[in-house]
Design a protein around this motif. Structure first.
Motif, PDB file in Angstrom:
ATOM      1  N   ILE A  27       1.179   4.751   3.284  1.00 50.21           N
ATOM      2  CA  ILE A  27       1.418   3.724   2.260  1.00 50.21           C
ATOM      3  C   ILE A  27       0.721   2.444   2.696  1.00 50.21           C
ATOM      4  O   ILE A  27       0.765   2.072   3.871  1.00 50.21           O
ATOM      5  CB  ILE A  27       2.925   3.426   2.093  1.00 50.21           C
ATOM      6  CG1 ILE A  27       3.730   4.694   1.869  1.00 50.21           C
ATOM      7  CG2 ILE A  27       3.157   2.428   0.948  1.00 50.21           C
ATOM      8  CD1 ILE A  27       5.240   4.504   2.006  1.00 50.21           C
ATOM      9  N   GLY A  28       0.105   1.782   1.745  1.00 45.64           N
ATOM     10  CA  GLY A  28      -0.473   0.467   1.983  1.00 45.64           C
ATOM     11  C   GLY A  28       0.104  -0.531   0.995  1.00 45.64           C
ATOM     12  O   GLY A  28       0.471  -0.164  -0.131  1.00 45.64           O
ATOM     13  N   PHE A  46       0.886  -1.509   6.443  1.00 46.85           N
ATOM     14  CA  PHE A  46       0.688  -0.085   6.223  1.00 46.85           C
ATOM     15  C   PHE A  46       1.729   0.694   6.997  1.00 46.85           C
ATOM     16  O   PHE A  46       2.301   0.218   7.975  1.00 46.85           O
ATOM     17  CB  PHE A  46      -0.722   0.362   6.639  1.00 46.85           C
ATOM     18  CG  PHE A  46      -1.038   0.093   8.079  1.00 46.85           C
ATOM     19  CD1 PHE A  46      -0.692   1.007   9.075  1.00 46.85           C
ATOM     20  CD2 PHE A  46      -1.672  -1.076   8.454  1.00 46.85           C
ATOM     21  CE1 PHE A  46      -0.968   0.757  10.409  1.00 46.85           C
ATOM     22  CE2 PHE A  46      -1.956  -1.333   9.779  1.00 46.85           C
ATOM     23  CZ  PHE A  46      -1.604  -0.413  10.766  1.00 46.85           C
ATOM     24  N   TRP A  47       1.961   1.908   6.521  1.00 45.44           N
ATOM     25  CA  TRP A  47       2.901   2.836   7.133  1.00 45.44           C
ATOM     26  C   TRP A  47       2.239   4.203   7.100  1.00 45.44           C
ATOM     27  O   TRP A  47       1.587   4.565   6.112  1.00 45.44           O
ATOM     28  CB  TRP A  47       4.205   2.868   6.338  1.00 45.44           C
ATOM     29  CG  TRP A  47       4.873   1.535   6.289  1.00 45.44           C
ATOM     30  CD1 TRP A  47       5.851   1.064   7.118  1.00 45.44           C
ATOM     31  CD2 TRP A  47       4.620   0.466   5.365  1.00 45.44           C
ATOM     32  NE1 TRP A  47       6.211  -0.211   6.771  1.00 45.44           N
ATOM     33  CE2 TRP A  47       5.455  -0.611   5.697  1.00 45.44           C
ATOM     34  CE3 TRP A  47       3.739   0.306   4.288  1.00 45.44           C
ATOM     35  CZ2 TRP A  47       5.469  -1.811   5.007  1.00 45.44           C
ATOM     36  CZ3 TRP A  47       3.746  -0.896   3.602  1.00 45.44           C
ATOM     37  CH2 TRP A  47       4.612  -1.930   3.958  1.00 45.44           C
ATOM     38  N   SER A  75       9.176   9.631  11.612  1.00 42.43           N
ATOM     39  CA  SER A  75      10.199  10.053  10.663  1.00 42.43           C
ATOM     40  C   SER A  75       9.878   9.556   9.254  1.00 42.43           C
ATOM     41  O   SER A  75       9.617   8.367   9.045  1.00 42.43           O
ATOM     42  CB  SER A  75      11.557   9.506  11.117  1.00 42.43           C
ATOM     43  OG  SER A  75      12.476   9.436  10.051  1.00 42.43           O
ATOM     44  N   TYR A  76       9.943  10.478   8.284  1.00 36.55           N
ATOM     45  CA  TYR A  76       9.748  10.166   6.873  1.00 36.55           C
ATOM     46  C   TYR A  76      10.725   9.088   6.417  1.00 36.55           C
ATOM     47  O   TYR A  76      10.344   8.091   5.801  1.00 36.55           O
ATOM     48  CB  TYR A  76       9.939  11.458   6.073  1.00 36.55           C
ATOM     49  CG  TYR A  76       9.769  11.340   4.582  1.00 36.55           C
ATOM     50  CD1 TYR A  76       8.516  11.124   4.030  1.00 36.55           C
ATOM     51  CD2 TYR A  76      10.853  11.499   3.718  1.00 36.55           C
ATOM     52  CE1 TYR A  76       8.337  11.054   2.654  1.00 36.55           C
ATOM     53  CE2 TYR A  76      10.689  11.437   2.349  1.00 36.55           C
ATOM     54  CZ  TYR A  76       9.425  11.205   1.823  1.00 36.55           C
ATOM     55  OH  TYR A  76       9.254  11.134   0.462  1.00 36.55           O
ATOM     56  N   GLU A  77      11.995   9.269   6.737  1.00 36.97           N
ATOM     57  CA  GLU A  77      13.024   8.340   6.300  1.00 36.97           C
ATOM     58  C   GLU A  77      12.808   6.951   6.911  1.00 36.97           C
ATOM     59  O   GLU A  77      12.984   5.944   6.228  1.00 36.97           O
ATOM     60  CB  GLU A  77      14.418   8.868   6.639  1.00 36.97           C
ATOM     61  CG  GLU A  77      14.846  10.073   5.825  1.00 36.97           C
ATOM     62  CD  GLU A  77      14.247  11.405   6.281  1.00 36.97           C
ATOM     63  OE1 GLU A  77      13.610  11.455   7.371  1.00 36.97           O
ATOM     64  OE2 GLU A  77      14.406  12.397   5.556  1.00 36.97           O
ATOM     65  N   PHE A  83       9.124   0.499   4.678  1.00 40.88           N
ATOM     66  CA  PHE A  83       8.403   0.098   3.469  1.00 40.88           C
ATOM     67  C   PHE A  83       9.353  -0.560   2.473  1.00 40.88           C
ATOM     68  O   PHE A  83       9.054  -1.611   1.919  1.00 40.88           O
ATOM     69  CB  PHE A  83       7.702   1.292   2.808  1.00 40.88           C
ATOM     70  CG  PHE A  83       7.194   0.956   1.433  1.00 40.88           C
ATOM     71  CD1 PHE A  83       6.046   0.199   1.265  1.00 40.88           C
ATOM     72  CD2 PHE A  83       7.895   1.358   0.298  1.00 40.88           C
ATOM     73  CE1 PHE A  83       5.603  -0.151   0.000  1.00 40.88           C
ATOM     74  CE2 PHE A  83       7.460   1.016  -0.964  1.00 40.88           C
ATOM     75  CZ  PHE A  83       6.305   0.263  -1.120  1.00 40.88           C
ATOM     76  N   SER A  84      10.503   0.060   2.246  1.00 37.40           N
ATOM     77  CA  SER A  84      11.435  -0.483   1.249  1.00 37.40           C
ATOM     78  C   SER A  84      11.937  -1.864   1.655  1.00 37.40           C
ATOM     79  O   SER A  84      12.114  -2.735   0.800  1.00 37.40           O
ATOM     80  CB  SER A  84      12.597   0.469   0.981  1.00 37.40           C
ATOM     81  OG  SER A  84      13.483   0.530   2.071  1.00 37.40           O
TER      82      SER A  84
END
Length: 180
Positions: A27-28, A46-47, A75-77, A83-84
């Protein structure tokens, strides 16, 4: 066309997923403010998950080679949580994306599913740059074609790199606002 209002803030965001319908793995996000009638970059983030989470052959061949930033999360979470947190801290900005259906909308569905955002926290009336391109009589599915056609300085990187996609989307949005 949309007028760039002084002091207005925008978030250009892009995600890459494991196949068109898969989960995000990179994610950007770039935050902008309109200053002096132009979009001025305020912050970039970014992630990214390890390449090993990606199983789709097309993504392995066409997306992974474009990613020029390091893995940030295992980890996805955890990636989505971080990001959130940033997104929610800037929630009052207007979101820009290019062809946000299916990928970016899935990102926000995942944030909601994981309890990282509430019912009303996804982008409200995001600006879909592909629709602006279509309304201007341009090719809607390629910001790169628009950049080439109007000789706009191309950012570093390439398509499918989320930071590149964020920046080129913002450049096209700004050009459309100022010139159409």
């Amino acid at each position: 066309m949309i007028k760039l209002e002084e002091g207005k803030r925008y978030l250009s965001l892009d995600a890459e997923t494991d196949g068109l319908w898969g989960n995000p793995f990179a994610i950007g996000l770039i935050a902008y403010e309109v200053i002096g009638g132009r979009l001025i970059e305020l912050e970039k983030a970014f992630w990214r998950l390890p390449d090993s989470v990606v199983k789709n052959d097309w993504v392995i061949s066409n997306v992974l080679p474009t990613l020029d930033f390091p893995v940030t999360h295992e980890s996805y979470e955890e990636m989505l949580k971080e990001f959130s947190d940033m997104y929610m801290s800037k929630k009052n900005a207007t979101v820009l994306w290019h062809m946000g259906h299916i990928v970016e909308t899935h990102l926000f569905r995942e944030l909601k599913r994981l309890g990282l955002i509430g019912d009303w926290d996804a982008p409200y009336v995001p600006i879909e740059v592909s629709s602006l391109l279509a309304a201007a009589g341009e090719k809607p599915d390629s910001v790169d074609s628009y950049v080439e056609k109007y000789n706009i300085k191309r950012p570093n990187g390439s398509t499918h790199n989320p930071l590149y996609d964020c920046e080129v989307t913002a450049k096209v949005f700004e050009h459309l606002c100022l010139n159409k």
